[in-house]
Design an enzyme around this catalytic site. Sequence first.
Site, PDB file in Angstrom:
ATOM      1  N   HIS A 130       3.253  14.239  -3.398  1.00 23.54           N
ATOM      2  CA  HIS A 130       2.602  12.728  -3.091  1.00 23.54           C
ATOM      3  C   HIS A 130       2.437  11.635  -4.154  1.00 23.54           C
ATOM      4  O   HIS A 130       1.949  10.193  -3.988  1.00 23.54           O
ATOM      5  CB  HIS A 130       2.157  12.125  -1.807  1.00 23.54           C
ATOM      6  CG  HIS A 130       2.341  12.581  -0.726  1.00 23.54           C
ATOM      7  ND1 HIS A 130       3.720  11.337   0.170  1.00 23.54           N
ATOM      8  CD2 HIS A 130       2.474  13.772   0.036  1.00 23.54           C
ATOM      9  CE1 HIS A 130       3.773  11.758   1.452  1.00 23.54           C
ATOM     10  NE2 HIS A 130       3.507  13.425   1.373  1.00 23.54           N
ATOM     11  N   LYS A 174       0.003  -3.833   0.698  1.00 18.77           N
ATOM     12  CA  LYS A 174      -0.187  -2.102   0.044  1.00 18.77           C
ATOM     13  C   LYS A 174      -2.135  -2.216   0.090  1.00 18.77           C
ATOM     14  O   LYS A 174      -2.658  -2.774   0.523  1.00 18.77           O
ATOM     15  CB  LYS A 174      -0.149  -1.769  -0.374  1.00 18.77           C
ATOM     16  CG  LYS A 174       0.290  -2.620  -1.408  1.00 18.77           C
ATOM     17  CD  LYS A 174       1.272  -2.347  -3.085  1.00 18.77           C
ATOM     18  CE  LYS A 174       2.622  -2.326  -2.462  1.00 18.77           C
ATOM     19  NZ  LYS A 174       3.532  -1.579  -2.703  1.00 18.77           N
ATOM     20  N   ARG A 175      -2.402   0.251   0.267  1.00 21.77           N
ATOM     21  CA  ARG A 175      -3.440  -0.209  -0.187  1.00 21.77           C
ATOM     22  C   ARG A 175      -4.176  -0.801  -1.544  1.00 21.77           C
ATOM     23  O   ARG A 175      -3.591  -1.078  -2.188  1.00 21.77           O
ATOM     24  CB  ARG A 175      -3.792   0.862  -0.171  1.00 21.77           C
ATOM     25  CG  ARG A 175      -4.167   1.473   1.386  1.00 21.77           C
ATOM     26  CD  ARG A 175      -5.198   1.596   1.811  1.00 21.77           C
ATOM     27  NE  ARG A 175      -5.961   1.714   1.223  1.00 21.77           N
ATOM     28  CZ  ARG A 175      -7.108   2.041   1.851  1.00 21.77           C
ATOM     29  NH1 ARG A 175      -7.018   3.317   2.883  1.00 21.77           N
ATOM     30  NH2 ARG A 175      -8.321   3.309   1.540  1.00 21.77           N
ATOM     31  N   LYS A 216      -1.480  -0.488  -8.334  1.00 17.81           N
ATOM     32  CA  LYS A 216      -0.710  -1.216  -7.884  1.00 17.81           C
ATOM     33  C   LYS A 216      -0.211  -2.523  -8.349  1.00 17.81           C
ATOM     34  O   LYS A 216       0.305  -3.445  -7.862  1.00 17.81           O
ATOM     35  CB  LYS A 216      -1.040  -0.957  -6.227  1.00 17.81           C
ATOM     36  CG  LYS A 216      -0.929   0.115  -4.993  1.00 17.81           C
ATOM     37  CD  LYS A 216      -0.559  -0.011  -3.976  1.00 17.81           C
ATOM     38  CE  LYS A 216      -0.982   1.343  -3.451  1.00 17.81           C
ATOM     39  NZ  LYS A 216       0.432   1.658  -3.051  1.00 17.81           N
ATOM     40  N   THR A 231       7.236   2.507   0.730  1.00 19.03           N
ATOM     41  CA  THR A 231       8.287   2.678   1.197  1.00 19.03           C
ATOM     42  C   THR A 231       7.353   0.743   1.936  1.00 19.03           C
ATOM     43  O   THR A 231       9.100   0.468   2.661  1.00 19.03           O
ATOM     44  CB  THR A 231       7.579   4.274   2.865  1.00 19.03           C
ATOM     45  OG1 THR A 231       6.047   3.255   2.013  1.00 19.03           O
ATOM     46  CG2 THR A 231       7.791   4.805   2.245  1.00 19.03           C
ATOM     47  N   LYS A 290      10.464  -1.569   3.807  1.00 14.01           N
ATOM     48  CA  LYS A 290      10.563  -2.420   4.694  1.00 14.01           C
ATOM     49  C   LYS A 290      10.807  -3.824   4.755  1.00 14.01           C
ATOM     50  O   LYS A 290      11.945  -4.332   5.612  1.00 14.01           O
ATOM     51  CB  LYS A 290       9.249  -2.113   6.221  1.00 14.01           C
ATOM     52  CG  LYS A 290       8.221  -0.825   6.294  1.00 14.01           C
ATOM     53  CD  LYS A 290       6.967  -0.812   6.298  1.00 14.01           C
ATOM     54  CE  LYS A 290       6.688   0.208   6.448  1.00 14.01           C
ATOM     55  NZ  LYS A 290       4.906   0.887   5.806  1.00 14.01           N
TER      56      LYS A 290
END
Length: 806
Positions: free
Chosen positions: A355, A543-544, A549, A651, A655
Amino acid sequence: MTKWNVDEFVQAIVSKTESQYEKKIDEATINEVYYAVSAIVSQEITGSWTKTKESYQKNNPKQVYYLSMEFLIGGLLESNLLNSGMWESCNQALVKLGFDPVEVYRQERDPGLGNGGLGRLAACFLDSMASLHYPGHGYGIRYRYGMFEQRFINGYQTELPDFWLKNPYPWETRRDEEAVYIEFGGTVHMLKRNDGSLECKYENTDKVLAVPYDVPVVGYKNQVVNTLRLWSAEPIFVSSQSNTEDYYRHLEHNHSIEQISGILYPDDSSEEGKRLRIKQQYFLVISSLKSIVKDYKSNVRKSLIHLPDYVVIQINDTHPSLAIPELMRMLMDEEGFGWDTAWRITTKVFAYTNHTILSEALEKWPIAMIKSLLPRLYMIIDEINERFCQGIWFDHPELRDKIPDMAVIADNQIHMARLAIVGSFSVNGVAKLHTEIIKTQEMKDFYKLYPNRFNNKTNGITHRRWLVMANPRLANLITETIGSRWIKHPRELTHLLRYTKNRPFLEKLGQIKQQNKKDLAKYIHKATGIVVDEQSIFDVQIKRLHEYKRQLLNIFHVIYLYNELKENPQLDIVPRTFIFGAKAAPSYYFAKEVIKLINTVASVVNHDPSIKGKLKVVFLENYNVSLAEKIIPAADLSEQISTAGKEASGTGNMKMMMNGALTIGTLDGANIEIKNLVGDPNIFIFGLRSEEVFNYYQNGEYSANETYQNDERISRILHQLRDGIFGQQDLEFKDIYYHILSTNDPYFILEDFDGYVETQQLVDQAYQHESKWLSKSLINIAHSGKFSSDRTIQEYATGIWRIEKQ
Ligand SMILES: *Cc1c(COP(=O)(O)O)cnc(C)c1O
């Protein structure tokens, strides 16, 4: 399952509240109604659950077991209603009884048994396996405390414990009869039996009872109900203690055992080297293997030689990879197989999903820790390593000098990813780019050794939860337009492509987004007091919180726009609402600073009348599955702006695309596959590509300092952080300033800033052409069927698991 009409449902709710609470329906609280409805649905599911189990026992199909330390399943009442075909009648029944269905469903507390994407993926996979008639089950841990509850106090993240079991959880069933007995630690002695074989004797071990709590996994309108089995650690009852000291020692010991399933580690993709974490992993692994082997023996009744014909185990990241040596142990020490046979069986059972390639997230455990906690497993891992290294030396001389980089045990550590690769028949990445990076960079030596083992399975999401359930307005419009076949066959969403120029359709699409935005605006107002402009662009990053990110890049853009507006209040920009949702690991200082910064910028921007409400910044607390379900249907713009090469798949991107948001993003993870489907005009791509990022890392030619000196917009923002423009308390963001410059901006926030700002201007322009924007939105929805986890699971089933639909 019996079909329920509305009146039957009304009747059932009335009599359930009576029997369960001895209350008339008009005296029942909304919480009691929630429990009553859950009980009705549970009962309804039970029949199919038993039948599914019986059919698996009778037909003995090959089954897949998905081992994962995390399952982020979200609320189950609504999705169980939907999948069992009772949703509409329940909604109507509740309305008839004077209850708001949304309020009833909100009574359920999310079991926060996961951190983020990895845990949510496991949950989407369970939904798809059941919906596609595959015999597949999840095995995980029933943490008593799940993911912490996040609150902002004065803009800072604080963490509250998530005791989600305070009220009974209506979807679990404790199965004492399936409990298994396990042991940790102690010492091992090898004894020679008369026939010369070795026997292991354990002494002074810690004894633990693993008790399963089973949760039904309901397939979509197909009578299939699979199982999610969550293990709870309990001390084994020992008779009375002889003195007080022993008594307290005993209590303490019991407590330490309960801790094994006590809390979820709230660390996303970085590992804290903790003994407890290894205990948790081993606890999951041994309990699950025991239960799998027990079922195999009682159903299949064949030698374990045939195990790979009936059992395949997918390990979700390396967290459960101790299952490989543990199965070896069971086969050799308990079943009497020799090494070679045991290894042949084991390596046909396991498949491993990688992952992440972030080095801080690759698990490595100190030898000493594994030796003391799991002495027998250590011997086996040592032997696996020995044989593996010898195999390279003799059979692959071309890789001899790579042995130090490939050995399972090196530098006094056990490298779990290497163990997982060596012990599995399949290694998959989770998006095309990610798999390529694994093959050509991160694990290239292993790829040379085992070229056929590596494969790609691009992630997906269940469109049932993320579209049908979360966005019923849009789902209904789609069904009115192309019929309902798309729900079982999500690829048929492409039939919507016929409507990209159909004005009346696009208008309806626009109205639905508007209504969803109105709902979210209402929620935002209630949750934060902030009034947002419903006509503004809803620009969403959820998101985290992690440096890769790049929430920081997003907030830099906000600061830049704010600076522009302050300089020129007449500036014509499209109003925007920036929506954030993110938890930071409690020990991740920098991530928490970014949260504080976003909250500070929000309080400045939201309260400055001179910008006339053109910008609003909203950071919603406690991002989790149910909050995601509220935000995503209202998103116009989906922020997927990770440093290229860092986000394995993503992901959240899928969505939001499915709900009609356009993506602004880098060429990273599954963004690339989204772009290839929707085409360049329907996505906003910017920034460095992964090759460029890798080159920079290799040649060291990037200078953050230069970019900072040369771009006035950037130097201004950084100086504002350094000099405390946004910090009410003195200079609290100077750390961010120093951190970026002193580390040479390893996530290329400064480098990508210019492209990001420019691309955001293109977003503004595009948003002003309403019908064109809606057409782009529709193209995204129409292509999103590819990202249903049904497609992903189909690929796992035929490409890795070789299992049949039942
Ligand atoms: C989908 C999801 C994630 C993963 O989001 P990414 O943007 O892919 O990181 C994390 N948390 C929750 C609650 C989710 O639903």
